[in-house]
Design a protein around this motif. Sequence first.
Motif, PDB file in Angstrom:
ATOM      1  N   HIS A  34     153.374  72.833 103.943  1.00 49.81           N
ATOM      2  CA  HIS A  34     154.891  72.085 104.259  1.00 49.81           C
ATOM      3  C   HIS A  34     154.570  70.500 104.578  1.00 49.81           C
ATOM      4  CE1 HIS A  34     155.980  75.758 104.840  1.00 49.81           C
ATOM      5  NE2 HIS A  34     155.876  75.857 105.847  1.00 49.81           N
ATOM      6  N   GLU A  37     151.325  83.200 105.975  1.00 46.22           N
ATOM      7  CA  GLU A  37     151.700  81.726 106.712  1.00 46.22           C
ATOM      8  C   GLU A  37     150.745  81.687 108.047  1.00 46.22           C
ATOM      9  OE1 GLU A  37     155.393  79.802 107.360  1.00 46.22           O
ATOM     10  OE2 GLU A  37     156.364  81.526 106.499  1.00 46.22           O
ATOM     11  N   HIS A  47     159.879  84.021 100.187  1.00 43.24           N
ATOM     12  CA  HIS A  47     159.710  85.115 101.580  1.00 43.24           C
ATOM     13  C   HIS A  47     161.028  85.629 100.651  1.00 43.24           C
ATOM     14  CE1 HIS A  47     157.676  83.504 104.562  1.00 43.24           C
ATOM     15  NE2 HIS A  47     158.268  82.106 104.257  1.00 43.24           N
ATOM     16  N   HIS A  54     153.864  80.200  98.247  1.00 45.96           N
ATOM     17  CA  HIS A  54     154.846  80.053  99.594  1.00 45.96           C
ATOM     18  C   HIS A  54     155.798  80.705  99.407  1.00 45.96           C
ATOM     19  CE1 HIS A  54     154.562  79.275 104.066  1.00 45.96           C
ATOM     20  NE2 HIS A  54     155.679  80.062 103.154  1.00 45.96           N
ATOM     21  N   ASP A 113     158.942  78.571  99.476  1.00 42.02           N
ATOM     22  CA  ASP A 113     159.403  78.645 100.790  1.00 42.02           C
ATOM     23  C   ASP A 113     161.117  79.460 100.959  1.00 42.02           C
ATOM     24  OD1 ASP A 113     158.509  79.992 103.725  1.00 42.02           O
ATOM     25  OD2 ASP A 113     159.248  77.647 104.213  1.00 42.02           O
TER      26      ASP A 113
HETATM   27 ZN   LIG Z   1     157.284  80.352 104.615  1.00 37.54          ZN
END
Ligand SMILES: [Zn+2]
Length: 367
Positions: A250, A189, A68, A66, A306
């Motif tokens: 998360h 996500e 970006h 995960h 993330d």
């Molecule tokens: Zn994310």
Amino acid sequence: MKQRSVRQDSPYYSGITRRQALGFLGTGTAAALSAKDSRLPKGAIIRTVLQDLRPEELAAGATLFHEHLSLAPDFMPRWIALARGGRSGAAPPSAQPFFMEDLDLMVDEVKTAHREGVSCIVDGGHEDMGRRLDFLKQISERSGMPIVASTGFYTQPFYPPEIAGWSEDQIAQDVIHKANTQPLGALGEIGSWDLITDDERKVFRAIAKVHGATNLPIFTHTGIPGKSAMEQLDILEKGGVKPARVVIGHLGNLVDPEVKVQSEICKRGAFVGFDRQGGPGDAQQVPMVLKLIDEGYADHLMFASDFSSATQLKRNGGAGYAKTVTVFAPKLRAAGVKEDVLHGILVDNPRRFLAFVPRKSRRSLGV
Ligand SMILES: [Zn+2]
């Protein structure tokens, strides 16, 4: 795409000698992999933006489930404004060009992560976050890094307006169409922004249907601190998704020395995402990870960062895209986590999660 062999100077292997590293990568890895891979169904592949890979082709390093690499320039400003309690999510003007639109920079950053022990990156964005599939392909082509692109809908404040009026089936059909015509390797996500809303429940039910039609794995976003985590898994499971195909994301944000929610999710067979790693949150999360490993749940842990802020870039003095491997993993090593356990979490768990038997062959996607 040619896969690079693991570099012995990679910080992923810091703390062990070259000889140990070779041993680790030789017999140890082969044994671990055959055990893990036997759990995969025949024909399972990992669908990257450029090609379908066999899971063993990503055995050389960590897969970050995960991150970006492509977001709209106003995405993070809107996100931050909303997180601070703003209702409109209006973005303040930015003086700088956004780094996720600078191809040369992104290629450099991703190449560095490759050298530092990362074998594959999953991008967690999709259209409502401004993710550009072509940009991901260009990064992958030029850096040599396998990249998995995702699809779905993010969270209530970011949904396109039509979501409110669409039925669960309409949402599912929209996402299935994307998965059947684009090289997408995951549903994620998929989130709830705060406590889960009715629209977000509808999207989760639709995503369970998409999974049923495509076999794509699912990773989620929970609002701080881990809000509605159990309900996310409940909805997906009720929709027929096996927990082993899901990461509830998360959950490092849910700081609890007893790791009650995290343990329960592992016990049900899903993965728990510690996915904002390599920063100040690590100190609180290392003991939680240790407790989950002690409870026997190493096979249910998933790590990533993330990545979303320019300050984290190597160019700006940050730890870069590999920080899960270069910053967080060493803290676990220092706390006594064994190398084979770390390898299982960073290398094997994400491949097992991502590998799926596609309903649509690569050729039939038309890409
Ligand atoms: Zn994310």
